[in-house]
Scaffold this motif. Sequence first.
Motif, PDB file in Angstrom:
ATOM      1  N   PRO A  98     -13.217   4.690  -1.304  1.00 61.83           N
ATOM      2  CA  PRO A  98     -12.677   4.622   0.050  1.00 61.83           C
ATOM      3  C   PRO A  98     -11.187   4.978   0.132  1.00 61.83           C
ATOM      4  N   ASN A  99     -10.473   4.907  -0.986  1.00 61.96           N
ATOM      5  CA  ASN A  99      -9.035   5.215  -0.956  1.00 61.96           C
ATOM      6  C   ASN A  99      -8.743   6.665  -1.342  1.00 61.96           C
ATOM      7  N   TYR A 100      -9.792   7.518  -1.354  1.00 58.61           N
ATOM      8  CA  TYR A 100      -9.595   8.936  -1.679  1.00 58.61           C
ATOM      9  C   TYR A 100     -10.102   9.804  -0.542  1.00 58.61           C
ATOM     10  N   ARG A 101      -9.330  10.843  -0.194  1.00 57.17           N
ATOM     11  CA  ARG A 101      -9.862  11.835   0.736  1.00 57.17           C
ATOM     12  C   ARG A 101      -9.351  13.231   0.367  1.00 57.17           C
ATOM     13  N   PHE A 102     -10.120  14.228   0.786  1.00 53.82           N
ATOM     14  CA  PHE A 102      -9.803  15.617   0.444  1.00 53.82           C
ATOM     15  C   PHE A 102      -9.582  16.434   1.704  1.00 53.82           C
TER      16      PHE A 102
ATOM     17  N   MET B  78       0.839  -1.208   0.000  1.00 52.09           N
ATOM     18  CA  MET B  78       0.000   0.000   0.000  1.00 52.09           C
ATOM     19  C   MET B  78       0.871   1.254   0.000  1.00 52.09           C
ATOM     20  N   LYS B  79       0.624   2.159  -0.921  1.00 51.65           N
ATOM     21  CA  LYS B  79       1.332   3.438  -0.934  1.00 51.65           C
ATOM     22  C   LYS B  79       0.357   4.541  -0.564  1.00 51.65           C
ATOM     23  N   ARG B  80       0.790   5.439   0.311  1.00 53.64           N
ATOM     24  CA  ARG B  80      -0.045   6.553   0.734  1.00 53.64           C
ATOM     25  C   ARG B  80       0.565   7.819   0.136  1.00 53.64           C
ATOM     26  N   VAL B  81      -0.234   8.508  -0.682  1.00 52.03           N
ATOM     27  CA  VAL B  81       0.300   9.610  -1.475  1.00 52.03           C
ATOM     28  C   VAL B  81      -0.486  10.892  -1.209  1.00 52.03           C
ATOM     29  N   ILE B  82       0.218  11.971  -0.866  1.00 50.53           N
ATOM     30  CA  ILE B  82      -0.404  13.302  -0.830  1.00 50.53           C
ATOM     31  C   ILE B  82      -0.205  13.940  -2.194  1.00 50.53           C
TER      32      ILE B  82
ATOM     33  N   ALA C 146      -5.386  -0.146  -7.028  1.00 47.86           N
ATOM     34  CA  ALA C 146      -5.883  -0.936  -5.890  1.00 47.86           C
ATOM     35  C   ALA C 146      -5.061  -0.703  -4.628  1.00 47.86           C
ATOM     36  N   ASP C 147      -3.759  -0.490  -4.760  1.00 48.92           N
ATOM     37  CA  ASP C 147      -2.899  -0.455  -3.575  1.00 48.92           C
ATOM     38  C   ASP C 147      -2.430   0.949  -3.217  1.00 48.92           C
ATOM     39  N   VAL C 148      -3.227   1.971  -3.592  1.00 51.83           N
ATOM     40  CA  VAL C 148      -2.836   3.349  -3.309  1.00 51.83           C
ATOM     41  C   VAL C 148      -3.939   4.045  -2.513  1.00 51.83           C
ATOM     42  N   GLU C 149      -3.508   4.816  -1.508  1.00 50.06           N
ATOM     43  CA  GLU C 149      -4.439   5.737  -0.846  1.00 50.06           C
ATOM     44  C   GLU C 149      -3.989   7.137  -1.181  1.00 50.06           C
ATOM     45  N   VAL C 150      -4.925   7.994  -1.582  1.00 49.05           N
ATOM     46  CA  VAL C 150      -4.540   9.317  -2.049  1.00 49.05           C
ATOM     47  C   VAL C 150      -5.265  10.393  -1.252  1.00 49.05           C
TER      48      VAL C 150
ATOM     49  N   ARG D 178       0.319  10.225   7.255  1.00 46.63           N
ATOM     50  CA  ARG D 178       1.583   9.479   7.214  1.00 46.63           C
ATOM     51  C   ARG D 178       1.920   8.979   5.782  1.00 46.63           C
ATOM     52  N   PRO D 179       2.193   9.947   4.887  1.00 49.51           N
ATOM     53  CA  PRO D 179       2.415   9.578   3.479  1.00 49.51           C
ATOM     54  C   PRO D 179       3.740   8.861   3.231  1.00 49.51           C
ATOM     55  N   ASP D 180       3.739   8.059   2.144  1.00 50.40           N
ATOM     56  CA  ASP D 180       4.981   7.481   1.617  1.00 50.40           C
ATOM     57  C   ASP D 180       5.564   8.387   0.532  1.00 50.40           C
ATOM     58  N   ALA D 181       4.709   9.255  -0.028  1.00 47.87           N
ATOM     59  CA  ALA D 181       5.167  10.130  -1.107  1.00 47.87           C
ATOM     60  C   ALA D 181       4.307  11.391  -1.150  1.00 47.87           C
ATOM     61  N   VAL D 182       4.927  12.469  -1.633  1.00 50.99           N
ATOM     62  CA  VAL D 182       4.205  13.719  -1.905  1.00 50.99           C
ATOM     63  C   VAL D 182       4.396  14.033  -3.380  1.00 50.99           C
ATOM     64  N   MET D 183       3.288  14.297  -4.061  1.00 53.84           N
ATOM     65  CA  MET D 183       3.370  14.773  -5.441  1.00 53.84           C
ATOM     66  C   MET D 183       2.885  16.223  -5.405  1.00 53.84           C
TER      67      MET D 183
END
Length: 351
Positions: free
Chosen positions: A51-55, A1-5, A25-29, A74-79
């Motif tokens: 469910p894997n999207y929030r604003f 799972m990757k958590r991305v801002i 499937a394996d990303v939360e944004v 607690r992101p793994d990455a920032v774009m």
Amino acid sequence: MKRVIVTGGAGFIGSAVVRMLAGEADVEVLNLDKLTYAGNLASLRAVENRPNYRFEQADIVDRAALDAIFASFRPDAVMHLAAESHVDRSITGSKDFIETNIVGTFTLLEAARTYWSGLPEADRQSFRFLHVSTDEVYGSLGETGLFKETTPYDPSSPYSASKAASDHLAMAWMRTYGLPVVISNCSNNYGPFHFPEKLIPLIVLNALEGRPLPVYGDGSNIRDWLFVEDHARALWTIVRSGRVGETYNVGGRNERSNLHVVETICDALDHLRPAATPRRDLITFVTDRPGHDHRYAIDATKLETELGWRAQETFETGIRRTIEWYLDNGWWWQPLRAGVYAGERLGLSKP
Ligand code: NAD
């Protein structure tokens, strides 16, 4: 799972990135956006209930808000795409560009650095901060040559100068503090959900409404057009596989003069929605943009050979998709034309 801002995820390119990531499937944004005139949550209707999207509505100059978001998500990455992005508006008034693009990027880098410093070693290694920028930092090309990652910076407009400053900050945070930064510099984007102040959507909508089609100068300025979904894929590729401390140029080898772009739109609309007179008759040459760069063209060889990315759309296929999207999606652009921006001329410099 990757958590991305994704910062600026309610904007044109950011929303394409968010729609793409929300489909993985394996990303939360998490979409972090101030919602300026250019931010529009309607662009995210297709994914807003996933469910894997929030604003989170937040300003990137607000350090306390950023710290709270980093701590809870607690992101793994920032774009990082949030920016003031319209050259013409930067000519009329540059203050917001300095605030968001420079001070905002600095504040975001600091918030990211604080959060990243507290991560376990393995997470510190894999963390990524992708700073999304423009080829306009390189200035203007003559008739030949291409922008490479090694081309010296030479920005012309308040917009491109503010983006150049933010690129330097991002790279300095990598060299000085070790924050795992990667930078991308992309050519002009176009496609669905593009705010109608920019050339392509403005011309499509004015042509549909039978209004004059303003072309700056003699229309000979050249841009290297990339379909926005190709850019979104490139950015995700760079986050996953790009080398820390590197810059990647993004472009699709689709150089076209502004006049060619406008004539292409006229002809396509005449075919799709025939009118009494050819839309080319609506073309009106207007006073040029001050400091107008003559030509941009990207050499994307590094991204293509190192990371295996390729643009999927040519200008001809992408412009067709774009025009058809505007024809089918009046629900998205009609409120913008009736409210925030009705198509008036922007960017004539005033004392
Ligand atoms: P856009 O203007 O459509 O969207 C910008 C988004 O950032 C909006 O949703 C806005 O609400 C948000 N934003 C602005 N200020 C903010 C702030 N202070 N805090 C939080 N959010 C804020 O821009 P775009 O065309 O999607 O461009 C996205 C990024 O890509 C920018 O960094 C731009 O410089 C870069 N870029 C754009 C192009 C292009 O052709 N559009 C090409 C290359 C690079």
